[in-house]
Design a protein around this motif. Structure first.
Motif, PDB file in Angstrom:
ATOM      1  N   ALA A   1      -5.537   0.508 -13.626  1.00 41.69           N
ATOM      2  CA  ALA A   1      -6.591   0.071 -12.709  1.00 41.69           C
ATOM      3  C   ALA A   1      -6.694  -1.448 -12.629  1.00 41.69           C
ATOM      4  N   VAL A   2      -6.357  -2.155 -13.701  1.00 38.93           N
ATOM      5  CA  VAL A   2      -6.434  -3.621 -13.688  1.00 38.93           C
ATOM      6  C   VAL A   2      -5.084  -4.261 -13.386  1.00 38.93           C
ATOM      7  N   SER A   3      -4.076  -3.456 -13.096  1.00 38.41           N
ATOM      8  CA  SER A   3      -2.756  -3.973 -12.745  1.00 38.41           C
ATOM      9  C   SER A   3      -2.759  -4.424 -11.284  1.00 38.41           C
ATOM     10  N   PRO A   4      -1.705  -5.109 -10.838  1.00 36.57           N
ATOM     11  CA  PRO A   4      -1.644  -5.543  -9.422  1.00 36.57           C
ATOM     12  C   PRO A   4      -1.477  -4.373  -8.443  1.00 36.57           C
ATOM     13  N   ALA A   5      -1.279  -3.162  -8.925  1.00 40.77           N
ATOM     14  CA  ALA A   5      -1.078  -2.017  -8.041  1.00 40.77           C
ATOM     15  C   ALA A   5      -2.323  -1.769  -7.198  1.00 40.77           C
TER      16      ALA A   5
ATOM     17  N   ALA B   1      -3.707   3.961  -4.615  1.00 43.85           N
ATOM     18  CA  ALA B   1      -2.392   4.590  -4.761  1.00 43.85           C
ATOM     19  C   ALA B   1      -2.307   5.415  -6.031  1.00 43.85           C
ATOM     20  N   ILE B   2      -3.080   5.071  -7.054  1.00 43.13           N
ATOM     21  CA  ILE B   2      -3.076   5.832  -8.305  1.00 43.13           C
ATOM     22  C   ILE B   2      -3.536   7.262  -8.057  1.00 43.13           C
ATOM     23  N   ILE B   3      -4.529   7.406  -7.193  1.00 42.39           N
ATOM     24  CA  ILE B   3      -5.032   8.736  -6.839  1.00 42.39           C
ATOM     25  C   ILE B   3      -4.148   9.379  -5.771  1.00 42.39           C
TER      26      ILE B   3
ATOM     27  N   MET C   1       0.838  -1.210   0.000  1.00 46.84           N
ATOM     28  CA  MET C   1       0.000   0.000   0.000  1.00 46.84           C
ATOM     29  C   MET C   1       0.877   1.266   0.000  1.00 46.84           C
ATOM     30  N   PHE C   2       1.724   1.393   1.027  1.00 42.92           N
ATOM     31  CA  PHE C   2       2.604   2.563   1.102  1.00 42.92           C
ATOM     32  C   PHE C   2       3.592   2.565  -0.056  1.00 42.92           C
ATOM     33  N   ARG C   3       4.142   1.390  -0.357  1.00 39.06           N
ATOM     34  CA  ARG C   3       5.131   1.289  -1.437  1.00 39.06           C
ATOM     35  C   ARG C   3       4.526   1.693  -2.776  1.00 39.06           C
ATOM     36  N   HIS C   4       3.307   1.246  -3.053  1.00 38.21           N
ATOM     37  CA  HIS C   4       2.658   1.598  -4.321  1.00 38.21           C
ATOM     38  C   HIS C   4       2.393   3.098  -4.394  1.00 38.21           C
ATOM     39  N   THR C   5       1.969   3.675  -3.279  1.00 32.68           N
ATOM     40  CA  THR C   5       1.715   5.120  -3.259  1.00 32.68           C
ATOM     41  C   THR C   5       2.996   5.897  -3.535  1.00 32.68           C
TER      42      THR C   5
END
Length: 254
Positions: free
Chosen positions: A95-99, A103-105, A1-5
């Protein structure tokens, strides 16, 4: 979560670093207002008393309004880039990736807040060069208030972009609301100078409280009730608008 952000934040900051001209252009309007409009306000009566006839006193009233103008306009237009990414299919692939989808927003919103704070520091620097005197607590609290206001406006912009998905339609919506919000917030001139009906209408404008809180901070009036009210109001609005933007992103994947 934090890493993706942090990954999305780093990517967005990289885009700003490669093309820093637009954040700098966004500063031109508020700086011009400081240089060309603030000197006209010397001797302006505030609360029935003259401002003292000095530019420094006028800047105490005018600079917080200009800074909230940066927070509003600089953040409300950030969503336009997302519309193009939606049209090109970039957001759908993310949006359909494993991310982690929020975090995208969140990465974009954090980037907008960092840019906004840097812009606010530059605006205050120009005001200080013009004669404004500020205490360190006032500067720090003002930056936090700018961040809260920008978080709300930026999240709202992304939510609108994901819902409308058209530059023309979004431009109409943003322009429809920004001008009355700006005028009823007393950004250019204090609402106390206006008629009673305008002062009453301003009470329903959240930006009015952020501008008033900014003026109280710059005057070192930390006990003013508008300060906690502005922070609480914009934190609630930021959470609501950020939640809306995240839900809109999740719907793209669904």
């Amino acid at each position: 979560m934090f890493r993706h952000t942090m990954l999305f934040l780093g990517y967005e900051l990289g885009n700003v670093r490669r093309n820093p001209v637009w954040p700098l252009f966004g500063l031109m309007q508020p700086i011009l207002y400081l240089l060309l409009f603030a000197p006209l306000l010397t001797g302006l009566p505030i609360g029935g008393k003259p401002s003292g006839g000095t530019l420094a006193n006028a800047l105490l009233v005018f600079t917080p309004g200009v800074m909230m103008m940066v927070a509003l306009f600089g953040s409300l237009f950030t969503g336009f880039s997302m519309i193009n990414e939606t049209r090109n299919g970039v957001l759908e692939r993310l949006a359909v990736s494993p991310a982690w989808r929020p975090a995208i927003i969140l990465g974009r919103v954090l980037k907008d807040m960092i840019v906004l704070i840097l812009q606010a520091i530059l605006v205050m620097g120009v005001a200080v060069l013009m004669g404004l005197r500020l205490s360190l607590p006032a500067v720090l609290l003002m930056l936090l208030l700018m961040a809260a206001t920008g978080l709300f406006a930026s999240s709202l912009s992304y939510g609108l972009a994901l819902s409308i998905r058209d530059e023309g339609g979004m431009s109409q919506v943003v322009q429809l609301f920004t001008l009355p919000l700006m005028l009823l917030a007393g950004m250019m001139l204090p609402i106390s100078l206006g008629p009673d009906w305008m002062q009453t209408a301003a009470r329903f404008n959240p930006l009015y409280y952020s501008v008033e809180a900014g003026r109280a901070l710059f005057a070192d009036n930390f006990s003013d009730g508008s300060i906690p009210l502005a922070f609480g109001l914009f934190l609630v609005l930021a959470v609501l608008s950020l939640g809306w933007a995240v839900r809109s992103m999740k719907r793209i994947a669904g």
